[in-house]
Structure formats: C-alpha cells, structure tokens
Design an enzyme around this catalytic site. Structure first.
Site, PDB file in Angstrom:
ATOM      1  N   HIS A  69       0.850  -1.181   0.000  1.00 44.59           N
ATOM      2  CA  HIS A  69       0.000   0.000   0.000  1.00 44.59           C
ATOM      3  C   HIS A  69       0.892   1.239   0.000  1.00 44.59           C
ATOM      4  CE1 HIS A  69      -3.907   1.998   1.590  1.00 44.59           C
ATOM      5  NE2 HIS A  69      -3.207   2.840   0.868  1.00 44.59           N
ATOM      6  N   GLU A  96      -2.522  -1.656  -3.296  1.00 45.26           N
ATOM      7  CA  GLU A  96      -3.651  -0.953  -2.695  1.00 45.26           C
ATOM      8  C   GLU A  96      -3.358   0.545  -2.656  1.00 45.26           C
ATOM      9  OE1 GLU A  96      -4.253  -2.541   1.206  1.00 45.26           O
ATOM     10  OE2 GLU A  96      -5.466  -4.167   0.419  1.00 45.26           O
ATOM     11  N   HIS A 221      -8.085  -6.113   6.800  1.00 39.89           N
ATOM     12  CA  HIS A 221      -7.832  -5.096   7.822  1.00 39.89           C
ATOM     13  C   HIS A 221      -8.101  -5.626   9.230  1.00 39.89           C
ATOM     14  CE1 HIS A 221      -6.506  -0.985   8.601  1.00 39.89           C
ATOM     15  NE2 HIS A 221      -7.107  -1.193   9.746  1.00 39.89           N
TER      16      HIS A 221
HETATM   17  C1  LIG Z   1      -6.578  -1.262   3.044  1.00 36.05           C
HETATM   18  C2  LIG Z   1      -6.166  -1.822   4.338  1.00 36.05           C
HETATM   19  O1  LIG Z   1      -6.966  -2.062   5.202  1.00 36.05           O
HETATM   20  C3  LIG Z   1      -4.776  -2.110   4.567  1.00 36.05           C
HETATM   21  O2  LIG Z   1      -4.330  -2.806   3.499  1.00 36.05           O
HETATM   22  C4  LIG Z   1      -3.908  -0.911   4.628  1.00 36.05           C
HETATM   23  O3  LIG Z   1      -2.949  -1.042   3.626  1.00 36.05           O
HETATM   24  C5  LIG Z   1      -3.169  -0.842   5.894  1.00 36.05           C
HETATM   25  O4  LIG Z   1      -2.371   0.304   5.761  1.00 36.05           O
HETATM   26  P1  LIG Z   1      -1.203   0.536   6.820  1.00 36.05           P
HETATM   27  O5  LIG Z   1      -0.276  -0.662   6.737  1.00 36.05           O
HETATM   28  O6  LIG Z   1      -0.581   1.831   6.363  1.00 36.05           O
HETATM   29  O7  LIG Z   1      -1.869   0.609   8.166  1.00 36.05           O
HETATM   30  N1  LIG Z   2      -6.310  -4.920   2.773  1.00 34.91           N
HETATM   31  C1  LIG Z   2      -5.899  -5.260   4.123  1.00 34.91           C
HETATM   32  C2  LIG Z   2      -4.415  -5.438   4.163  1.00 34.91           C
HETATM   33  O1  LIG Z   2      -3.763  -5.482   3.140  1.00 34.91           O
HETATM   34  C3  LIG Z   2      -3.739  -5.601   5.454  1.00 34.91           C
HETATM   35  O2  LIG Z   2      -4.412  -4.945   6.485  1.00 34.91           O
HETATM   36  P1  LIG Z   2      -3.797  -5.193   7.963  1.00 34.91           P
HETATM   37  O3  LIG Z   2      -3.767  -6.675   8.178  1.00 34.91           O
HETATM   38  O4  LIG Z   2      -2.409  -4.602   7.957  1.00 34.91           O
HETATM   39  O5  LIG Z   2      -4.746  -4.492   8.900  1.00 34.91           O
END
Ligand SMILES: CC(=O)[C@@H](O)[C@H](O)COP(=O)(O)O
Ligand SMILES: NCC(=O)COP(=O)(O)O
Length: 269
Positions: A69, A96, A221
């Site tokens: 992300h 993402e 998440h």
């Molecule tokens: C979209 C989502 O819920 C996660 O993939 C997000 O990428 C978490 O981002 P951080 O790792 O910056 O918390």
């Molecule tokens: N889309 C969710 C993700 O990639 C990871 O979320 P998290 O496990 O770091 O909260």
C-alpha cells in the site's frame, strides 16, 4: 482382473483430482501485506529487512500473494519499492491505494495482477472506511476502466453495507474487499460469545449480495490468528484475505514461515 484393477485405480485417481481441484477452486488465498516490513526498514534508513527478500520468502513459505500500500507520504512502502517488487512477485501482486494521478500512473506502469482502491485521505493513520460507491460512482468508474483496460483485476474497499454493493458492481469492479476493521473490533469485544456478533449479519448480507450479482469477495484489515477462522467459516464466498499488521507482529514471536503456515491453516475449507 488386471483391467478391473487398472479401472478401479483410474477411477480413484480421477476422484482424487476432482476433489483437489474443487478445493483449490474454493480455497481462500492469503495475500501477505508487507507494509510493516517497510516501516521497520525505514526506521534506520538502510535496507534491512530487504523487502525483495521478504516478498520472495513469504511466497516460498506459502503466501498466495503479496500486497503493498504505497501511501502518498511513503511512510512505509515507497513507489520505487513497488517497481522493484514487480519482477520478484511470482504469485499475485496486489497494489492498494487511493486512485490519485500518481498512484494510477504507478499501477499502470507496474501492472499488478490486482489493484485494490481505497478511499484513504493522505494523512490518515490507516485505512478506516470503505467507498461510498454511490457518491463516487463516476470517479470510480473512470479509474476502474483505465485499470481494467490495462488487464488489471480491480477490487474496491467496502464497508459491510448492502446498499453499497450494487453501485460497486456498476463501477465495473471485479471484486469488493470487505473492510474487516469493525468486525475485528467487535470480535475482540465479544470474544466469549462470538455468536453474539450482531454486526456480523451485515458482513454475511453484504457478502451474499456481492455473490448474487457476480462480484467476487476479498476481505482485509485487522484480521489475525484469533478472528480469522470465524470469518472464514461464516463467509463461504471468500476468495482472498490480505493480512499484514497482525501477521508481522506474530512473526516477531513465531517466525515468518511458521506464522504464514498458521494463517494458511485457518483458511482451509
Ligand atoms: C486497506 C487496508 O486495510 C490495509 O491494506 C492498509 O494497507 C493498511 O495500511 P497501513 O499498513 O498503512 O496501516
Ligand atoms: N487490505 C488489508 C491489508 O492489506 C492488510 O491490512 P492489515 O492486516 O495490515 O490491517
């Protein structure tokens, strides 16, 4: 007699292949989000841990995909990381992010297998809501058509809200990713009686509606070793989960290979 034995063996083998193929088709894939390895790397300014090695090892340990992300402030995953990871990722690469012009340019340059669009504003601590697919219908349609024209599968981040599902379909998205932050919070609060997860009906209804209109289903998440199995068992249509923060924290104590295997075991049918 020999003919009978060979026929019997052939039948048994064919049945075994059929069962394995069905299991593979229904399996829920684990995409490891490696954001937090980048957080650790950036803390000291060098290249330790080496993200390219982390991604290759995650796949070797059983990950079905790698998720990153790249946020506008590059607090963890940098844009150059995404470019460098592309030739390393042999399973599925999932990028993402919010579809800003810079993000879209990066994704169209790198061409991952999947792009997951999230409505995150630049300064947010972490992703904390899904798209309003009614209000942002036209905005999403434009971004998604550009991504799909490049052959990229598109998933959009969605709250557990049935009203948002049909409009998600009309944006042209292939999948929705259920935002499981509220589920994780409620599961933790209802740990002694998970059957009392009132909110969980919203997830079931949203997943069912998505499946009914041909949207495939991802989720992510705050999923972790405690709450993942209940979610998997009660959301049968689940194609993929992306997990990062909890998995990386678990790996500190349990080791990365062991941790990935523990998460994979929670995803079997
Ligand atoms: C979209 C989502 O819920 C996660 O993939 C997000 O990428 C978490 O981002 P951080 O790792 O910056 O918390
Ligand atoms: N889309 C969710 C993700 O990639 C990871 O979320 P998290 O496990 O770091 O909260």
């Amino acid at each position: 007699m020999a003919i009978f034995i060979s026929t019997a063996v052939g039948t048994i083998f064919s049945f075994y292949i059929l069962v394995q193929t069905r299991n593979f088709a229904n399996m829920t894939k684990l995409s490891v989000n490696i954001n937090k390895f980048a957080t650790l790397r950036n803390a000291r300014g060098g290249n330790m841990p080496d993200l390219l090695k982390v991604a290759a090892d995650c796949e070797r340990f059983g990950a079905d995909g790698i998720t990153v992300h790249p946020r506008p402030d590059e607090r963890h995953i940098r844009y150059q990381d995404v470019r460098d990871l592309r030739p390393i990722v042999k399973t599925e690469f999932n990028i993402e992010g919010y579809p800003s012009p810079d993000f879209m340019d990066l994704v169209l340059e790198v061409k991952p297998e999947q792009c997951t669009l999230v409505p995150d504003p630049p300064g947010v601590l972490t992703s904390n809501t899904g798209w309003d697919t009614i209000r942002y219908q036209s905005f999403l349609r434009d971004a998604i058509s550009a991504l799909k024209a490049a052959g990229i599968r598109v998933s959009i981040f969605l709250n557990a809200d049935v009203q948002m599902v049909e409009p998600a379909k009309t944006t042209g998205a292939d999948r929705i990713e259920l935002y499981t932050g509220p589920y994780a919070e409620e599961y933790h609060n209802a740990l002694t009686q998970p059957q009392n997860l009132a909110l969980f009906n919203d997830y079931k209804n949203t997943a069912r509606e998505a499946s009914n209109i041909g949207l495939e289903l991802n989720a992510g998440h705050d999923l972790n070793l405690d709450n993942l199995r209940y979610f998997k068992l009660h959301i049968p249509q689940l194609k993929e989960v992306s997990i990062g923060h909890a998995l990386v924290c678990d790996a500190i104590y349990l080791g990365l290979e062991n941790t990935i295997q523990l998460y994979k075991r929670l995803l079997v049918d």
